[in-house]
Design a protein around this motif. Sequence first.
Motif, PDB file in Angstrom:
ATOM      1  N   GLU A  27       0.836  -1.213   0.000  1.00 55.14           N
ATOM      2  CA  GLU A  27       0.000   0.000   0.000  1.00 55.14           C
ATOM      3  C   GLU A  27       0.865   1.255   0.000  1.00 55.14           C
ATOM      4  N   LYS A  28       1.904   1.262   0.806  1.00 59.50           N
ATOM      5  CA  LYS A  28       2.784   2.425   0.894  1.00 59.50           C
ATOM      6  C   LYS A  28       3.471   2.690  -0.444  1.00 59.50           C
ATOM      7  N   SER A  29       3.981   1.647  -1.089  1.00 62.96           N
ATOM      8  CA  SER A  29       4.679   1.845  -2.363  1.00 62.96           C
ATOM      9  C   SER A  29       3.710   2.247  -3.477  1.00 62.96           C
ATOM     10  N   ILE A  30       2.482   1.733  -3.448  1.00 67.74           N
ATOM     11  CA  ILE A  30       1.474   2.143  -4.441  1.00 67.74           C
ATOM     12  C   ILE A  30       1.110   3.607  -4.241  1.00 67.74           C
ATOM     13  N   ASN A  31       0.939   4.025  -2.992  1.00 70.42           N
ATOM     14  CA  ASN A  31       0.609   5.434  -2.719  1.00 70.42           C
ATOM     15  C   ASN A  31       1.734   6.366  -3.152  1.00 70.42           C
ATOM     16  N   ILE A  32       2.970   5.967  -2.927  1.00 68.35           N
ATOM     17  CA  ILE A  32       4.116   6.765  -3.389  1.00 68.35           C
ATOM     18  C   ILE A  32       4.108   6.848  -4.907  1.00 68.35           C
TER      19      ILE A  32
ATOM     20  N   SER B 100      -6.597  -7.149  -1.647  1.00 65.18           N
ATOM     21  CA  SER B 100      -6.059  -6.595  -2.888  1.00 65.18           C
ATOM     22  C   SER B 100      -6.261  -5.079  -2.950  1.00 65.18           C
ATOM     23  N   ILE B 101      -5.616  -4.490  -3.939  1.00 63.17           N
ATOM     24  CA  ILE B 101      -5.751  -3.069  -4.237  1.00 63.17           C
ATOM     25  C   ILE B 101      -6.216  -2.967  -5.683  1.00 63.17           C
ATOM     26  N   LEU B 102      -7.312  -2.227  -5.914  1.00 65.77           N
ATOM     27  CA  LEU B 102      -7.829  -2.041  -7.260  1.00 65.77           C
ATOM     28  C   LEU B 102      -7.449  -0.652  -7.754  1.00 65.77           C
ATOM     29  N   LEU B 103      -6.805  -0.587  -8.899  1.00 69.01           N
ATOM     30  CA  LEU B 103      -6.476   0.674  -9.555  1.00 69.01           C
ATOM     31  C   LEU B 103      -7.269   0.717 -10.851  1.00 69.01           C
ATOM     32  N   SER B 104      -7.955   1.839 -11.108  1.00 67.40           N
ATOM     33  CA  SER B 104      -8.715   1.939 -12.346  1.00 67.40           C
ATOM     34  C   SER B 104      -8.848   3.400 -12.754  1.00 67.40           C
ATOM     35  N   SER B 105      -9.064   3.576 -14.039  1.00 68.84           N
ATOM     36  CA  SER B 105      -9.311   4.904 -14.586  1.00 68.84           C
ATOM     37  C   SER B 105     -10.217   4.739 -15.796  1.00 68.84           C
TER      38      SER B 105
ATOM     39  N   ARG C 296       8.559  -3.184 -10.563  1.00 71.46           N
ATOM     40  CA  ARG C 296       8.612  -3.528  -9.145  1.00 71.46           C
ATOM     41  C   ARG C 296       8.027  -4.922  -8.961  1.00 71.46           C
ATOM     42  N   THR C 297       8.149  -5.452  -7.774  1.00 74.81           N
ATOM     43  CA  THR C 297       7.640  -6.800  -7.503  1.00 74.81           C
ATOM     44  C   THR C 297       6.274  -6.714  -6.840  1.00 74.81           C
ATOM     45  N   TYR C 298       5.242  -6.733  -7.666  1.00 73.61           N
ATOM     46  CA  TYR C 298       3.864  -6.777  -7.199  1.00 73.61           C
ATOM     47  C   TYR C 298       3.227  -8.053  -7.739  1.00 73.61           C
ATOM     48  N   ASP C 299       2.277  -8.573  -6.987  1.00 76.94           N
ATOM     49  CA  ASP C 299       1.520  -9.738  -7.433  1.00 76.94           C
ATOM     50  C   ASP C 299       0.286  -9.229  -8.166  1.00 76.94           C
ATOM     51  N   ILE C 300       0.405  -9.044  -9.485  1.00 78.96           N
ATOM     52  CA  ILE C 300      -0.687  -8.504 -10.290  1.00 78.96           C
ATOM     53  C   ILE C 300      -1.629  -9.655 -10.626  1.00 78.96           C
ATOM     54  N   HIS C 301      -2.853  -9.546 -10.095  1.00 76.07           N
ATOM     55  CA  HIS C 301      -3.830 -10.622 -10.269  1.00 76.07           C
ATOM     56  C   HIS C 301      -4.597 -10.482 -11.581  1.00 76.07           C
TER      57      HIS C 301
ATOM     58  N   THR D 184      -5.455   8.590 -28.169  1.00 79.46           N
ATOM     59  CA  THR D 184      -4.622   9.004 -27.039  1.00 79.46           C
ATOM     60  C   THR D 184      -5.192   8.601 -25.681  1.00 79.46           C
ATOM     61  N   LYS D 185      -6.401   8.114 -25.640  1.00 83.16           N
ATOM     62  CA  LYS D 185      -7.045   7.783 -24.360  1.00 83.16           C
ATOM     63  C   LYS D 185      -7.302   6.286 -24.251  1.00 83.16           C
ATOM     64  N   VAL D 186      -7.101   5.774 -23.061  1.00 87.52           N
ATOM     65  CA  VAL D 186      -7.376   4.371 -22.763  1.00 87.52           C
ATOM     66  C   VAL D 186      -8.063   4.262 -21.416  1.00 87.52           C
ATOM     67  N   ARG D 187      -8.702   3.120 -21.188  1.00 88.61           N
ATOM     68  CA  ARG D 187      -9.322   2.811 -19.904  1.00 88.61           C
ATOM     69  C   ARG D 187      -8.566   1.609 -19.364  1.00 88.61           C
ATOM     70  N   PHE D 188      -8.253   1.616 -18.078  1.00 87.93           N
ATOM     71  CA  PHE D 188      -7.544   0.460 -17.530  1.00 87.93           C
ATOM     72  C   PHE D 188      -8.095   0.093 -16.162  1.00 87.93           C
ATOM     73  N   LYS D 189      -7.855  -1.149 -15.809  1.00 89.88           N
ATOM     74  CA  LYS D 189      -8.280  -1.680 -14.519  1.00 89.88           C
ATOM     75  C   LYS D 189      -7.244  -2.720 -14.112  1.00 89.88           C
ATOM     76  N   MET D 190      -6.769  -2.631 -12.880  1.00 90.38           N
ATOM     77  CA  MET D 190      -5.704  -3.528 -12.412  1.00 90.38           C
ATOM     78  C   MET D 190      -5.987  -3.919 -10.965  1.00 90.38           C
ATOM     79  N   GLU D 191      -5.757  -5.197 -10.666  1.00 88.34           N
ATOM     80  CA  GLU D 191      -5.908  -5.687  -9.289  1.00 88.34           C
ATOM     81  C   GLU D 191      -4.558  -6.227  -8.844  1.00 88.34           C
ATOM     82  N   ILE D 192      -4.060  -5.694  -7.743  1.00 83.48           N
ATOM     83  CA  ILE D 192      -2.783  -6.112  -7.181  1.00 83.48           C
ATOM     84  C   ILE D 192      -3.069  -6.811  -5.841  1.00 83.48           C
ATOM     85  N   LYS D 193      -2.639  -8.064  -5.733  1.00 80.39           N
ATOM     86  CA  LYS D 193      -2.843  -8.821  -4.509  1.00 80.39           C
ATOM     87  C   LYS D 193      -1.828  -8.395  -3.443  1.00 80.39           C
ATOM     88  N   CYS D 194      -2.293  -8.358  -2.202  1.00 77.84           N
ATOM     89  CA  CYS D 194      -1.417  -7.987  -1.085  1.00 77.84           C
ATOM     90  C   CYS D 194      -1.056  -9.210  -0.274  1.00 77.84           C
TER      91      CYS D 194
END
Length: 135
Positions: free
Chosen positions: A62-67, A87-92, A110-115, A125-135
């Motif tokens: 969480e700390k490294s994602i926030n940074i 997990s942590i969900l990142l989306s736009s 970096r070493t993240y467990d991307i689910h 020029t625009k994209v939509r993304f969604k990512m789930e990173i397991k903790c």
Amino acid sequence: MNRINPLYIALLLVVVFVFISLKLESVKFELADIKDEYKKKTSLAHQVSGLKSVYRDKAEVEKSINILLRFPAVKSVDIETKMKKESILLSSKSIDKNVLNILMGRLLNRTYDIHSFEIERLSETKVRFKMEIKC
């Protein structure tokens, strides 16, 4: 004929010696196999402990994602972050592809467990993304 012939005793001792020798050889082979298995399991244990240290605990992730999300190029874009229990969900809904390129470069180096990871192209020029990173 009440006495036992010494040849019988000698023959019995030879048979017992041969039997013990064969049994000892089989035990030696079993011991060698067990040593090999032990070495393999020790090697696997070292690999697992190395992976465990690489995939840190939830607070570190969480700390490294926030940074990472406070990086100036990434901060200017609206990225939704949802912290779940596992997990942590990142989306736009709409992000510039250059900013996404910067974000992915930093995330994937970096070493993240991307689910899960999804990218959908909206325009040139625009994209939509969604990512789930397991903790």
